[in-house]
Design an enzyme around this catalytic site. Structure first.
Site, mmCIF file in Angstrom:
data_model
loop_
_atom_site.group_PDB
_atom_site.id
_atom_site.type_symbol
_atom_site.label_atom_id
_atom_site.label_comp_id
_atom_site.label_asym_id
_atom_site.label_seq_id
_atom_site.Cartn_x
_atom_site.Cartn_y
_atom_site.Cartn_z
ATOM 1 C CG ASP A 108 -5.394 -10.683 1.785
ATOM 2 O OD1 ASP A 108 -5.449 -9.539 2.281
ATOM 3 O OD2 ASP A 108 -5.703 -10.922 0.607
ATOM 4 C CG ASP A 158 -8.233 -4.178 -1.269
ATOM 5 O OD1 ASP A 158 -7.311 -3.833 -0.520
ATOM 6 O OD2 ASP A 158 -8.446 -5.370 -1.586
HETATM 7 C C1 9PG Z 1 -8.779 -8.825 -3.931
HETATM 8 C C2 9PG Z 1 -8.118 -8.983 -2.587
HETATM 9 C C3 9PG Z 1 -9.119 -9.155 -1.429
HETATM 10 C C4 9PG Z 1 -8.361 -9.136 -0.107
HETATM 11 C C5 9PG Z 1 -7.552 -7.864 0.007
HETATM 12 C C6 9PG Z 1 -6.587 -7.771 -1.181
HETATM 13 O O1 9PG Z 1 -0.926 -8.576 -5.220
HETATM 14 N N1 9PG Z 1 -0.904 -8.616 -4.005
HETATM 15 O O2 9PG Z 1 0.144 -8.626 -3.423
HETATM 16 C C7 9PG Z 1 -2.128 -8.651 -3.272
HETATM 17 C C8 9PG Z 1 -2.158 -8.240 -1.943
HETATM 18 C C9 9PG Z 1 -3.340 -8.307 -1.242
HETATM 19 C C10 9PG Z 1 -4.484 -8.748 -1.842
HETATM 20 C C11 9PG Z 1 -4.462 -9.154 -3.164
HETATM 21 C C12 9PG Z 1 -3.283 -9.098 -3.880
HETATM 22 O O3 9PG Z 1 -5.647 -8.827 -1.111
HETATM 23 O O4 9PG Z 1 -6.853 -7.795 1.193
HETATM 24 O O5 9PG Z 1 -9.265 -9.219 0.982
HETATM 25 O O6 9PG Z 1 -10.085 -8.119 -1.449
HETATM 26 O O7 9PG Z 1 -7.314 -7.815 -2.408
HETATM 27 O O8 9PG Z 1 -7.843 -8.708 -4.941
#
Ligand code: 9PG
Length: 445
Positions: A343, A283
């Site tokens: 997401d 990720d």
């Molecule tokens: C885990 C998640 C999950 C999820 C992923 C991802 O900080 N942010 O803007 C942010 C964006 C996406 C996000 C999390 C935080 O999601 O897509 O399925 O694995 O990380 O942290």
């Protein structure tokens, strides 16, 4: 390179444009040609969900792929990077008095196709996949993921509970994937959070003892400001690269062109493999492709592809690699499956109306607009099915997963499912199709 005009298109009343976003979470869609596409609600969202670049006030900015459909049955014009595994220019477009002016900050090819927008993109994708030499796709098993129920608070006992309930309900869950929350810090992938008292090798062993495979989330190219890695190895970080903020810390990027950082990355994935994991959700991968100062003079995309090579080498050819938060076009040929949207979440509408951040509306908008990638680049991951009673519009989300989701996963506390939720989970948990989707009807609401 500055933006230079590359083409003009005269616009009829039904003309549409297609704007492809940079990474998994970047909004992607088809819009009226005179519209302005979604913009990030702030600079953090621009860094984490878009490409962090300047955006024009009006019109469009696609990353590496842009198209115009005249809407009158005429040919669709597609502009794209000659080789998006090397360089992904930004492509801008703005309507002025019935004419769309297209510009780009790097080399761009134009091609044109009959058959409407989605057929055009599918044909373009066939050509690109052929150019890259995408190997035969391999189906991937249905899995359970901890994220959309437990988020960062997941504990060892939650994993073990759902493992037991998967058994007692007889669900076709072939992989249990532990998501974010198990690690000590972002970047310290061999240390655990106190919520996971037992060694991960033991959890993986328990999962495997039920005949299932063990899956794990990492963000292997991301380094949190609080991590031991950032403190002890500042020379392993990409200089000047800002990967944004999350987890209440600033985010940095691992420089895999530094030989010691490359060895470290390889060691992390060899160790996770030894622990018994063979399904890897990787990720925040955009961090590995950021511009910045590296040990050698590789650019972001070259360094990113190098990192994926190191990971694949460490996990072996048969382990599953699921990209997430990943630059889309530079990943073609290097992952088995790819998250093709922001997401999902229990809410239908995104916060601040920002369709780059978690919500069903965000996930559906972009997931549909990348449906043509399924079966051509990889297996499309629409994000997890969530159907517990308090999920808004859960029937609509299940429809989206069924129609435009090839990779199938569940992310509810299984014990909380009611009759409809359980029946829907049972029906949708199937091995991933490797066939392209039927794209007819994509323009229906
Ligand atoms: C885990 C998640 C999950 C999820 C992923 C991802 O900080 N942010 O803007 C942010 C964006 C996406 C996000 C999390 C935080 O999601 O897509 O399925 O694995 O990380 O942290």
């Amino acid at each position: 390179m500055p933006f230079r005009d590359i083409a003009e298109a005269s616009l009829g009343p039904k003309a549409r444009v297609y704007e492809h976003g940079w990474q998994s979470w970047s909004p992607t869609g088809a819009y009226p040609a005179s519209a302005t596409s979604p913009r990030p609600s702030d600079a953090r969202v621009n860094a984490v969900h878009y490409r962090g670049r300047d955006l024009p006030g009006e019109g469009f900015q696609a990353e590496g792929l842009f198209a115009v459909d005249p809407g009158d049955g005429g040919a669709v014009r597609v502009w794209s990077a000659p080789d998006p595994t090397r360089d992904v220019p930004s492509i801008r477009a703005c309507a002025r008095q019935g004419t769309l002016v297209v510009s780009a900050d790097g080399a761009v090819n134009e091609s044109s196709y009959d058959g409407g927008l989605w057929t055009a993109l599918a044909t373009w994708a066939d050509d690109f996949a052929h150019q890259v030499g995408v190997g035969p796709l391999r189906s991937q098993p249905p899995f359970w993921c901890s994220w959309y129920q437990y988020f960062t608070e997941v504990r060892e006992e939650d994993i073990l509970e759902n493992l037991a309930v998967a058994d007692s309900l007889g669900l076709d869950i072939q992989v249990l994937q532990i998501d974010d929350g198990w690690e000590a810090e972002i970047g310290d992938w061999l240390e655990r959070s106190p919520r996971f008292p037992r060694p991960l090798a033991e959890i993986a062993k328990r999962i495997r003892a039920t005949g299932r495979r063990a899956g794990i989330w990492t963000a292997p190219l991301l380094v949190g400001g609080r991590s031991q890695l950032a403190r002890e190895h500042p020379d392993w970080l990409v200089r000047g690269a800002d990967a944004g903020r999350n987890w209440d810390e600033s985010l940095l990027a691992l420089d895999v062109t530094h030989p010691d950082a490359a060895d470290h990355l390889e060691h992390v994935f060899r160790t996770l493999t030894e622990w018994g994991f063979d399904f890897f959700k990787i990720d925040f991968m955009y961090s590995g492709a950021l511009d910045g100062g590296r040990h050698n003079d590789a650019d972001g995309i070259a360094a990113y592809r190098q990192a994926l090579g190191i990971i694949r080498n460490a996990i072996g050819p048969n382990a599953a690699l699921l990209g997430c938060g990943a630059p889309i076009l530079p990943s073609v040929g290097l992952v088995d499956a790819m998250r093709v949207s922001p997401d999902t979440g229990p809410k239908y509408e995104p916060e601040a109306g920002d369709v780059a951040v978690a919500s069903q509306r965000s996930a559906v908008l972009t997931g549909r607009a990348r449906a043509f990638q399924q079966g051509r680049f990889w297996i499309n991951d629409p994000d997890c099915l969530i159907v517990r009673p308090n999920v808004e519009r859960r029937e609509d989300w299940a429809d989206h997963v069924e129609r435009f989701g090839a990779l199938r996963s569940s992310s509810d506390r299984l014990r909380d499912l009611d009759a409809w939720g359980l029946e829907t989970t049972r029906r949708l948990l199937q091995p991933a199709s490797i066939e392209p989707f039927d794209l007819s009807g994509l323009d229906d609401a």
